[in-house]
Each structure stands twice: as structure tokens, then as C-alpha cells.
Scaffold this active site. Structure first.
Site, PDB file in Angstrom:
ATOM      1  N   ASP A  17       0.666  -1.260   0.088  1.00  0.00           N
ATOM      2  CA  ASP A  17       0.151  -0.082   0.100  1.00  0.00           C
ATOM      3  C   ASP A  17       0.918   1.483  -0.057  1.00  0.00           C
ATOM      4  O   ASP A  17       0.423   2.424   0.876  1.00  0.00           O
ATOM      5  CB  ASP A  17      -1.030  -0.043   1.125  1.00  0.00           C
ATOM      6  N   ASP A  59      -4.824  -0.687  -1.702  1.00  0.00           N
ATOM      7  CA  ASP A  59      -6.201  -0.430  -1.492  1.00  0.00           C
ATOM      8  C   ASP A  59      -6.823   0.085  -2.829  1.00  0.00           C
ATOM      9  O   ASP A  59      -6.243   0.913  -3.376  1.00  0.00           O
ATOM     10  CB  ASP A  59      -6.486   0.550  -0.470  1.00  0.00           C
ATOM     11  N   HIS A  61     -10.596   0.889  -3.231  1.00  0.00           N
ATOM     12  CA  HIS A  61     -11.994   1.075  -2.959  1.00  0.00           C
ATOM     13  C   HIS A  61     -12.613   1.411  -3.671  1.00  0.00           C
ATOM     14  O   HIS A  61     -12.566   2.586  -4.581  1.00  0.00           O
ATOM     15  CB  HIS A  61     -12.100   1.889  -1.493  1.00  0.00           C
ATOM     16  N   HIS A  78     -10.613   7.183   1.410  1.00  0.00           N
ATOM     17  CA  HIS A  78      -9.203   7.181   0.876  1.00  0.00           C
ATOM     18  C   HIS A  78      -9.216   5.875  -0.131  1.00  0.00           C
ATOM     19  O   HIS A  78      -9.908   5.114  -0.231  1.00  0.00           O
ATOM     20  CB  HIS A  78      -8.352   6.814   2.077  1.00  0.00           C
ATOM     21  N   LYS A 103      -6.775  -4.963  -3.391  1.00  0.00           N
ATOM     22  CA  LYS A 103      -7.646  -5.538  -2.039  1.00  0.00           C
ATOM     23  C   LYS A 103      -8.878  -4.451  -1.568  1.00  0.00           C
ATOM     24  O   LYS A 103      -8.613  -3.314  -1.894  1.00  0.00           O
ATOM     25  CB  LYS A 103      -6.731  -5.718  -0.941  1.00  0.00           C
ATOM     26  N   CYS A 142      -2.061  -2.462   7.679  1.00  0.00           N
ATOM     27  CA  CYS A 142      -2.270  -3.394   6.699  1.00  0.00           C
ATOM     28  C   CYS A 142      -1.096  -4.451   6.466  1.00  0.00           C
ATOM     29  O   CYS A 142      -0.674  -5.568   6.064  1.00  0.00           O
ATOM     30  CB  CYS A 142      -2.743  -2.813   5.159  1.00  0.00           C
TER      31      CYS A 142
END
Length: 188
Positions: A17, A59, A61, A78, A103, A142
């Protein structure tokens, strides 16, 4: 300058990340995040030179993700898909052959580990990977979840603590203990 990790073809360097939103100026910035990039870049080059696999998680999202505060989650908005905040840090030297793993892509489920819901463990086992070397952001979220899940999935784990930074600096000792108790090696 690298941390003198001896990489080989049965290793994967997993960069967790290293995204704009987790570095200074981002929506969920971790203090010292951007300063990790040169050291991580050196590890990427060392890993590649030794025939190790390089993996970068992110990430990724959806707009209205369950982890966001307005949905009752613990975090501000975020790393929304296809935004500048979700992009890898611009100075991170990811090559074309770097495996990129997204993810937490579902609206209704969060994922802290790069292994959660991604199929990464099976892929690494197919490639003959035995050890996962972990660095990135954030140590107490994470990175920790990824290292612990790698151990649960049967991989040897080496955490490069100098190439991580925590959200909560007071959590570092507990993270270190939890990881070593799980059988991970932690290199300061």
C-alpha cells in the site's frame, strides 16, 4: 542502500500500500510514508536482481466503501478506485513485471491483508514462493495484517521494519511482539 536481504527465486518482496493517500498530503497520511520510497526502491532492485518476485498491493476501494466514516467505518474516504489518491507513490519504482494486487474492492467488505480475497497465496505457491519479505504502509494496520496472514498461509515471513511506518507510533512494540509470536522474523 539496501538492507542486505539475501533474495532468491523462492522469495517475494511484498510492498504494501505505498499509495498517495497513505503518504504525506494524502487523505489518510502516515507520518514518514514518503521517506520510505528510496529504501523500498533499493529493495525492489535487489529482489529483481536475485530473481525474486516483486508484488505491490493497494487499497482499491469503490466510491462508497464500508470502511469509510460516512458508512460507519473507521477511516476517512481514501484510495478510491481510479483516483490520484489510490495511485502508487509517483517515485515508487514499480517495473512492468511487478505483480499488482488490489484489495478491499467490494462495497460491503474491508480487507487489510494483501492475501484477503485476492488469491495471492495460491498464486505465490504456484510460483514456488516460500518466503515473503514485507515492507510498506502502515505497519500497525495493513503491513501487520499481511505479514500475519502470510504466516497463516504457510510462508516464512521477514518484515523490514525500517521500511514501514505506523499510523500509531505507540503500537510498534505490540506489532513487533505479535509478529514474532506468530513466527515472523522482524529486521529493524
Amino acid at each position: 542502500m539496501t538492507l542486505d536481504v539475501e533474495y532468491g527465486p523462492h522469495d517475494a518482496l511484498l510492498v504494501v500500500d505505498m499509495q498517495n493517500d497513505f503518504c504525506e498530503g494524502g487523505a489518510l497520511a502516515v507520518r514518514g510514508g514518503a521517506a520510505l520510497v528510496p529504501g523500498i526502491n533499493a529493495e525492489i532492485e535487489a529482489a529483481r536482481a536475485a530473481g525474486a518476485l516483486v508484488v505491490a498491493s493497494r487499497d482499491w476501494h469503490p466510491v462508497d466503501h464500508v470502511s469509510f466514516a460516512h458508512r460507519g467505518g473507521p477511516w476517512p474516504v481514501h484510495c478510491v478506485q481510479d483516483t490520484e489518491g489510490a495511485a502508487f507513490h509517483p517515485d515508487l519504482a514499480l517495473h512492468d513485471d511487478t505483480l499488482r494486487v488490489s484489495k478491499a474492492t467490494a462495497f460491503d467488505a474491508d480487507a487489510y491483508s494483501a492475501f484477503e480475497g485476492t488469491g495471492l497465496a495460491g498464486y505465490l505457491k504456484e510460483k514456488g514462493i516460500e518466503r515473503v519479505v514485507v515492507c510498506g504502509l502502515a505497519l500497525d494496520v495493513c503491513v501487520k495484517a499481511t505479514a500475519l496472514e502470510a504466516r497463516r498461509r504457510g510462508f516464512d515471513v521477514l518484515l523490514l521494519e525500517a521500511l514501514t511506518a505506523p499510523v500509531d507510533p505507540d503500537a510498534v512494540d505490540d506489532c513487533r511482539c505479535e509478529l514474532t509470536d506468530a513466527g515472523a522474523k522482524v529486521r529493524p
